[in-house]
Write a protein that holds these residues in place. Structure first.
Motif, PDB file in Angstrom:
ATOM      1  N   GLY A  71       0.816  -1.207   0.000  1.00  0.00           N
ATOM      2  CA  GLY A  71       0.000   0.000   0.000  1.00  0.00           C
ATOM      3  C   GLY A  71       0.848   1.255   0.000  1.00  0.00           C
ATOM      4  O   GLY A  71       0.579   2.208  -0.746  1.00  0.00           O
ATOM      5  N   VAL A  72       1.889   1.273   0.817  1.00  0.00           N
ATOM      6  CA  VAL A  72       2.794   2.427   0.855  1.00  0.00           C
ATOM      7  C   VAL A  72       3.500   2.604  -0.485  1.00  0.00           C
ATOM      8  O   VAL A  72       3.573   3.718  -1.033  1.00  0.00           O
ATOM      9  N   LEU A  73       4.014   1.506  -1.031  1.00  0.00           N
ATOM     10  CA  LEU A  73       4.774   1.585  -2.282  1.00  0.00           C
ATOM     11  C   LEU A  73       3.909   2.035  -3.454  1.00  0.00           C
ATOM     12  O   LEU A  73       4.423   2.635  -4.404  1.00  0.00           O
ATOM     13  N   THR A  74       2.615   1.755  -3.408  1.00  0.00           N
ATOM     14  CA  THR A  74       1.719   2.141  -4.497  1.00  0.00           C
ATOM     15  C   THR A  74       1.732   3.648  -4.732  1.00  0.00           C
ATOM     16  O   THR A  74       1.590   4.120  -5.861  1.00  0.00           O
ATOM     17  N   THR A  75       1.917   4.416  -3.658  1.00  0.00           N
ATOM     18  CA  THR A  75       1.970   5.873  -3.818  1.00  0.00           C
ATOM     19  C   THR A  75       3.375   6.436  -3.601  1.00  0.00           C
ATOM     20  O   THR A  75       3.890   7.171  -4.437  1.00  0.00           O
ATOM     21  N   ALA A  76       4.001   6.078  -2.486  1.00  0.00           N
ATOM     22  CA  ALA A  76       5.258   6.720  -2.107  1.00  0.00           C
ATOM     23  C   ALA A  76       6.397   6.417  -3.067  1.00  0.00           C
ATOM     24  O   ALA A  76       7.286   7.255  -3.262  1.00  0.00           O
ATOM     25  N   SER A  77       6.399   5.229  -3.681  1.00  0.00           N
ATOM     26  CA  SER A  77       7.510   4.878  -4.569  1.00  0.00           C
ATOM     27  C   SER A  77       7.577   5.797  -5.782  1.00  0.00           C
ATOM     28  O   SER A  77       8.660   6.072  -6.305  1.00  0.00           O
ATOM     29  N   GLU A  78       6.434   6.299  -6.245  1.00  0.00           N
ATOM     30  CA  GLU A  78       6.436   7.202  -7.402  1.00  0.00           C
ATOM     31  C   GLU A  78       7.085   8.540  -7.063  1.00  0.00           C
ATOM     32  O   GLU A  78       7.673   9.185  -7.922  1.00  0.00           O
ATOM     33  N   TYR A  79       6.964   8.958  -5.810  1.00  0.00           N
ATOM     34  CA  TYR A  79       7.636  10.191  -5.393  1.00  0.00           C
ATOM     35  C   TYR A  79       9.137   9.965  -5.294  1.00  0.00           C
ATOM     36  O   TYR A  79       9.938  10.862  -5.588  1.00  0.00           O
ATOM     37  N   GLY A  80       9.536   8.770  -4.894  1.00  0.00           N
ATOM     38  CA  GLY A  80      10.956   8.472  -4.776  1.00  0.00           C
ATOM     39  C   GLY A  80      11.658   8.414  -6.120  1.00  0.00           C
ATOM     40  O   GLY A  80      12.808   8.841  -6.249  1.00  0.00           O
ATOM     41  N   THR A  81      10.967   7.884  -7.137  1.00  0.00           N
ATOM     42  CA  THR A  81      11.565   7.759  -8.470  1.00  0.00           C
ATOM     43  C   THR A  81      11.330   8.983  -9.351  1.00  0.00           C
ATOM     44  O   THR A  81      11.974   9.131 -10.380  1.00  0.00           O
ATOM     45  N   GLY A  82      10.404   9.844  -8.948  1.00  0.00           N
ATOM     46  CA  GLY A  82      10.058  10.994  -9.775  1.00  0.00           C
ATOM     47  C   GLY A  82       8.998  10.680 -10.816  1.00  0.00           C
ATOM     48  O   GLY A  82       8.594  11.558 -11.597  1.00  0.00           O
ATOM     49  N   LEU A 110      -5.292   0.191   2.408  1.00  0.00           N
ATOM     50  CA  LEU A 110      -5.692   1.515   1.890  1.00  0.00           C
ATOM     51  C   LEU A 110      -5.195   2.629   2.801  1.00  0.00           C
ATOM     52  O   LEU A 110      -4.780   3.698   2.329  1.00  0.00           O
ATOM     53  N   LEU A 111      -5.249   2.398   4.103  1.00  0.00           N
ATOM     54  CA  LEU A 111      -4.714   3.381   5.048  1.00  0.00           C
ATOM     55  C   LEU A 111      -3.226   3.588   4.793  1.00  0.00           C
ATOM     56  O   LEU A 111      -2.739   4.723   4.820  1.00  0.00           O
ATOM     57  N   SER A 112      -2.513   2.515   4.530  1.00  0.00           N
ATOM     58  CA  SER A 112      -1.085   2.608   4.226  1.00  0.00           C
ATOM     59  C   SER A 112      -0.855   3.407   2.944  1.00  0.00           C
ATOM     60  O   SER A 112       0.082   4.202   2.855  1.00  0.00           O
ATOM     61  N   LEU A 113      -1.721   3.194   1.956  1.00  0.00           N
ATOM     62  CA  LEU A 113      -1.618   3.944   0.702  1.00  0.00           C
ATOM     63  C   LEU A 113      -1.780   5.438   0.951  1.00  0.00           C
ATOM     64  O   LEU A 113      -1.030   6.258   0.407  1.00  0.00           O
ATOM     65  N   ALA A 114      -2.758   5.792   1.785  1.00  0.00           N
ATOM     66  CA  ALA A 114      -2.982   7.205   2.103  1.00  0.00           C
ATOM     67  C   ALA A 114      -1.803   7.792   2.868  1.00  0.00           C
ATOM     68  O   ALA A 114      -1.371   8.920   2.596  1.00  0.00           O
ATOM     69  N   VAL A 115      -1.262   7.038   3.827  1.00  0.00           N
ATOM     70  CA  VAL A 115      -0.103   7.508   4.585  1.00  0.00           C
ATOM     71  C   VAL A 115       1.094   7.686   3.657  1.00  0.00           C
ATOM     72  O   VAL A 115       1.862   8.641   3.792  1.00  0.00           O
ATOM     73  N   GLY A 116       1.260   6.779   2.692  1.00  0.00           N
ATOM     74  CA  GLY A 116       2.338   6.913   1.716  1.00  0.00           C
ATOM     75  C   GLY A 116       2.206   8.178   0.896  1.00  0.00           C
ATOM     76  O   GLY A 116       3.204   8.846   0.594  1.00  0.00           O
ATOM     77  N   SER A 117       0.965   8.545   0.547  1.00  0.00           N
ATOM     78  CA  SER A 117       0.731   9.782  -0.203  1.00  0.00           C
ATOM     79  C   SER A 117       1.008  11.010   0.644  1.00  0.00           C
ATOM     80  O   SER A 117       1.494  12.032   0.143  1.00  0.00           O
ATOM     81  N   ILE A 118       0.702  10.927   1.938  1.00  0.00           N
ATOM     82  CA  ILE A 118       0.928  12.059   2.840  1.00  0.00           C
ATOM     83  C   ILE A 118       2.412  12.259   3.124  1.00  0.00           C
ATOM     84  O   ILE A 118       2.941  13.360   3.031  1.00  0.00           O
ATOM     85  N   VAL A 119       3.099  11.156   3.452  1.00  0.00           N
ATOM     86  CA  VAL A 119       4.507  11.232   3.853  1.00  0.00           C
ATOM     87  C   VAL A 119       5.435  11.370   2.657  1.00  0.00           C
ATOM     88  O   VAL A 119       6.481  12.023   2.726  1.00  0.00           O
TER      89      VAL A 119
END
Length: 268
Positions: free
Chosen positions: A88-99, A172-181
């Motif tokens: 869930g975290v990687l679904t959002t946060a990984s895109e910020y890490g790679t650009g 889903l909560l993890s996905l949202a936290v990934g988008s926030i952080v």
């Protein structure tokens, strides 16, 4: 005078379905999905079946009387939930890490649409994998544990559909936290702390003055909420299985509200 240039490439107005198709392509084509879901299935099915086999081999003829055979799947689910959290975290946060998030937002300028599409695709995948894994474990455990009680229809619904809904909402909560952080390691750490910290903290609250807070932390800890899908609760009072789903819906909804608001305000 000749007419203006007409592109041979058809121009199609984008909609939510395009965003969903894009996110589906992403989630099924990256290796992190295969690895996390693969480990999830191994943990849920492996630990659940192993626990039932060991209990069956060592239990006497009356030791299992009255036990819910589906309950032995909770051990694998608790471990497997870490995989769902990570994905869930990687679904959002990984895109910020790679650009890659910049390319995503150029292709679909509606940021809310992107986040909603990610949430829908992830929820469907997480729920489907959890439901299939828990159903297989439940069927196998019922067959292995002959002395246990026969699960009721309510037991089956809670132990398969209900717990799958709860795990998918936790993801889903993890996905949202990934988008926030916007940082994979940080968001995963926050989520693991959310799963483990309340129960650990409660174990160190010995005084009577903290008994109310201790009971609250135990009753609403993730391990206890998971247990409610197989038994009433780990404590004398506390939430039921469907209360656990309601809590997950409310907390996840609040996190998504914050994620949507921040997504509109911050640069990508």
């Amino acid at each position: 005078m000749s007419g203006g240039y007409t592109s041979p490439i058809p121009v199609v107005r984008t909609h939510f379905g395009h965003a969903v198709a894009s996110e589906w392509t992403k989630i099924r084509s990256v290796r992190s999905t295969m690895w996390t879901l693969g480990v999830f299935v191994v943990l849920v099915m492996g630990v659940g079946l192993l626990t039932a086999v060991l209990v069956s081999a060592n239990a006497g003829p009356y030791d299992l009387e009255g036990d819910n055979p589906l309950s032995y799947g909770v051990f694998g689910l608790l471990l497997g939930s870490m995989c769902v959290i990570t994905l869930g975290v990687l679904t959002t946060a990984s895109e910020y890490g790679t650009g890659m998030i910049r390319t995503t937002m150029v292709a679909c300028p509606s940021r809310g649409r992107v986040l909603a599409a990610k949430a829908l695709v992830f929820f469907a995948v997480a729920f489907a994998f959890t439901f299939v894994a828990t159903l297989i474990v439940a069927l196998a455990d019922v067959a292995l544990l002959d002395g246990a009680k026969t699960p009721t229809t309510g037991d089956w619904v809670k132990g398969t559909f209900g717990v799958s809904l709860f795990i998918a909402l936790l993801g889903l909560l993890s996905l949202a936290v990934g988008s926030i952080v916007r940082h994979s390691a940080g968001a995963i750490t926050i989520m693991i702390g959310l799963v483990l910290a309340p129960l650990v903290l409660a174990l160190f609250m010995f005084t009577d003055a903290l008994s109310g807070l201790r009971d609250f932390l135990i009753e609403y800890s993730i391990p206890n909420l998971l247990s409610t899908f197989y038994a009433e609760t780990l404590t004398e009072a506390g939430p039921s299985a469907w209360d656990a789903v309601l809590v997950a819906v409310l907390v996840t909804g609040a996190a998504f509200g914050m994620a949507f608001a921040l997504l509109e305000k911050r640069d990508v």
